[in-house]
Design a protein around this motif. Structure first.
Motif, PDB file in Angstrom:
ATOM      1  N   TYR A  28       0.812  -1.214   0.000  1.00 47.42           N
ATOM      2  CA  TYR A  28       0.000   0.000   0.000  1.00 47.42           C
ATOM      3  C   TYR A  28       0.850   1.271   0.000  1.00 47.42           C
ATOM      4  N   ARG A  34      -2.380   2.358  -4.123  1.00 48.40           N
ATOM      5  CA  ARG A  34      -3.354   3.014  -3.236  1.00 48.40           C
ATOM      6  C   ARG A  34      -4.566   3.491  -4.013  1.00 48.40           C
ATOM      7  N   GLN A  38      -8.223   2.385  -3.120  1.00 45.04           N
ATOM      8  CA  GLN A  38      -9.223   3.388  -2.719  1.00 45.04           C
ATOM      9  C   GLN A  38     -10.490   3.281  -3.571  1.00 45.04           C
ATOM     10  N   HIS A  41     -12.365   0.294  -2.277  1.00 44.37           N
ATOM     11  CA  HIS A  41     -13.009   0.631  -0.993  1.00 44.37           C
ATOM     12  C   HIS A  41     -14.245   1.504  -1.228  1.00 44.37           C
ATOM     13  N   ALA A  42     -14.109   2.463  -2.173  1.00 42.38           N
ATOM     14  CA  ALA A  42     -15.252   3.355  -2.445  1.00 42.38           C
ATOM     15  C   ALA A  42     -16.433   2.534  -2.949  1.00 42.38           C
ATOM     16  N   ILE A  45     -17.867   0.877   0.155  1.00 42.41           N
ATOM     17  CA  ILE A  45     -18.471   1.841   1.089  1.00 42.41           C
ATOM     18  C   ILE A  45     -19.762   2.430   0.509  1.00 42.41           C
ATOM     19  N   PHE A  65      -8.102  -0.261   4.717  1.00 40.28           N
ATOM     20  CA  PHE A  65      -9.540  -0.025   4.509  1.00 40.28           C
ATOM     21  C   PHE A  65     -10.173   0.553   5.793  1.00 40.28           C
ATOM     22  N   GLU A  68     -10.053   4.236   6.196  1.00 35.78           N
ATOM     23  CA  GLU A  68     -11.068   4.998   5.445  1.00 35.78           C
ATOM     24  C   GLU A  68     -12.429   4.919   6.137  1.00 35.78           C
ATOM     25  N   ALA A  71     -12.384   7.160   9.221  1.00 38.44           N
ATOM     26  CA  ALA A  71     -12.446   8.594   8.916  1.00 38.44           C
ATOM     27  C   ALA A  71     -13.907   9.017   8.723  1.00 38.44           C
ATOM     28  N   ARG A  72     -14.728   8.105   8.151  1.00 41.84           N
ATOM     29  CA  ARG A  72     -16.144   8.435   7.908  1.00 41.84           C
ATOM     30  C   ARG A  72     -17.018   8.079   9.103  1.00 41.84           C
ATOM     31  N   TYR A  92      -1.498   2.688  11.464  1.00 46.40           N
ATOM     32  CA  TYR A  92      -2.290   3.350  10.415  1.00 46.40           C
ATOM     33  C   TYR A  92      -3.513   4.066  10.983  1.00 46.40           C
TER      34      TYR A  92
END
Ligand SMILES: C[S@@+](CC[C@H](N)C(=O)[O-])C[C@H]1O[C@@H](n2cnc3c(N)ncnc32)[C@H](O)[C@@H]1O
Length: 258
Positions: A28, A34, A38, A41-42, A45, A65, A68, A71-72, A92
């Protein structure tokens, strides 16, 4: 590698991932890798229902993952059987809650999560229905399971995986991908109604998914640009019924059957 029975698989996975933890951190560390992760992951999510708060990432590994998610949805929980993988996660994602445990025996109260994610960990276990039943139990009644697992619908991919898992010391021979029909059936047997099945990752998966294995790709000029282009192409390929068989992963969304 040696094929392990159900009873010693947990120990084998701990041993395997002890060695893999530094490789994941390395994987990563490249921008093009990355970018691909990402996007993946999007995609996962995007299936989280609005208002979801309590999130579990089962088999969170080194936490890329989970970072992320946290963070949300601050306070997300990451669980993994490998303490070494979680040590990387704790660097991380210092704010997330990390639990070392076997997903086949979850240490949570029933109904305590809104969403359970599982990205690439189900295929490392042997009692798939047991694993998925645990996911269902830990979800509230209108919660959601969101998974992405290796897909073996394509016979060429199935054969390539079989050889890789047998030959490489970075895999366990007993790990296997799933067919679309097979994984849907497992989810249904564990008490889920499957609400979405979608293939993910073709060209970008091969090009940007494993710079730790295909080291030469990190020297390709414009690899980030190429990854973006492949991500777009993959999306088209995976949306076309005859071509979607080329997808390396399968994204599944399920809700506990009422
Ligand atoms: C392919 S890695 C994926 C890690 C992470 N989800 C990602 O996408 O980078 C699979 C992870 O599942 C974990 N794992 C394997 N068997 C497990 C089990 N029975 N319970 C919990 N975690 C498990 C491994 O330790 C590893 O971290």
């Amino acid at each position: 590698m040696v094929r392990h029975g159900a009873s010693d698989n947990a120990a084998a996975q701990i041993e395997l991932h002890k060695k893999l933890a530094p490789r994941y951190a390395y994987r990563y560390s490249f921008e093009f890798s990355r970018l691909f992760q990402q996007d993946w992951h999007a995609e996962m999510i995007s299936h989280v229902p609005a208002g979801s708060k309590r999130i579990l990432d089962l088999g969170c590994g080194t936490g890329f993952f989970l970072a992320e998610l946290d963070a949300r949805h601050p306070g997300s929980v990451g669980l993994d059987i490998s303490h070494e993988m979680l040590l990387v996660s704790s660097e991380y994602v210092p704010s997330a809650r990390l639990v070392t445990a076997n997903a086949e025996k979850l240490p949570f109260q029933p109904g305590c999560f809104d969403v359970v994610f599982c990205k690439g960990s189900l295929h490392h276990t042997r009692d798939h229905v047991g694993f998925l039943s645990n996911c269902r139990e830990s979800l509230r009644r209108d919660g959601v399971l969101i998974m992405s697992e290796p897909c073996n619908d394509n016979p060429v991919i199935r054969l390539a995986r079989k050889i890789l898992y047998k030959r490489s010391q970075h895999f366990d021979e007993g790990d296997e991908g799933f067919t679309r029909k097979g994984i849907v059936r497992l989810c249904e047997r564990a008490g889920f109604d499957v609400t979405l099945v979608r293939k993910y990752g073709v060209l970008a998966y091969v090009f940007a998914g494993f710079p730790d294995h295909l080291g030469v790709l990190r020297y390709v000029p414009g690899n980030a640009w190429i990854t973006r282009m492949f991500i777009g192409l993959d999306r088209m390929i995976c949306a076309i019924p005859g071509l979607s068989i080329m997808g390396f992963h399968i994204v599944i969304v399920g809700k506990p059957r009422s």
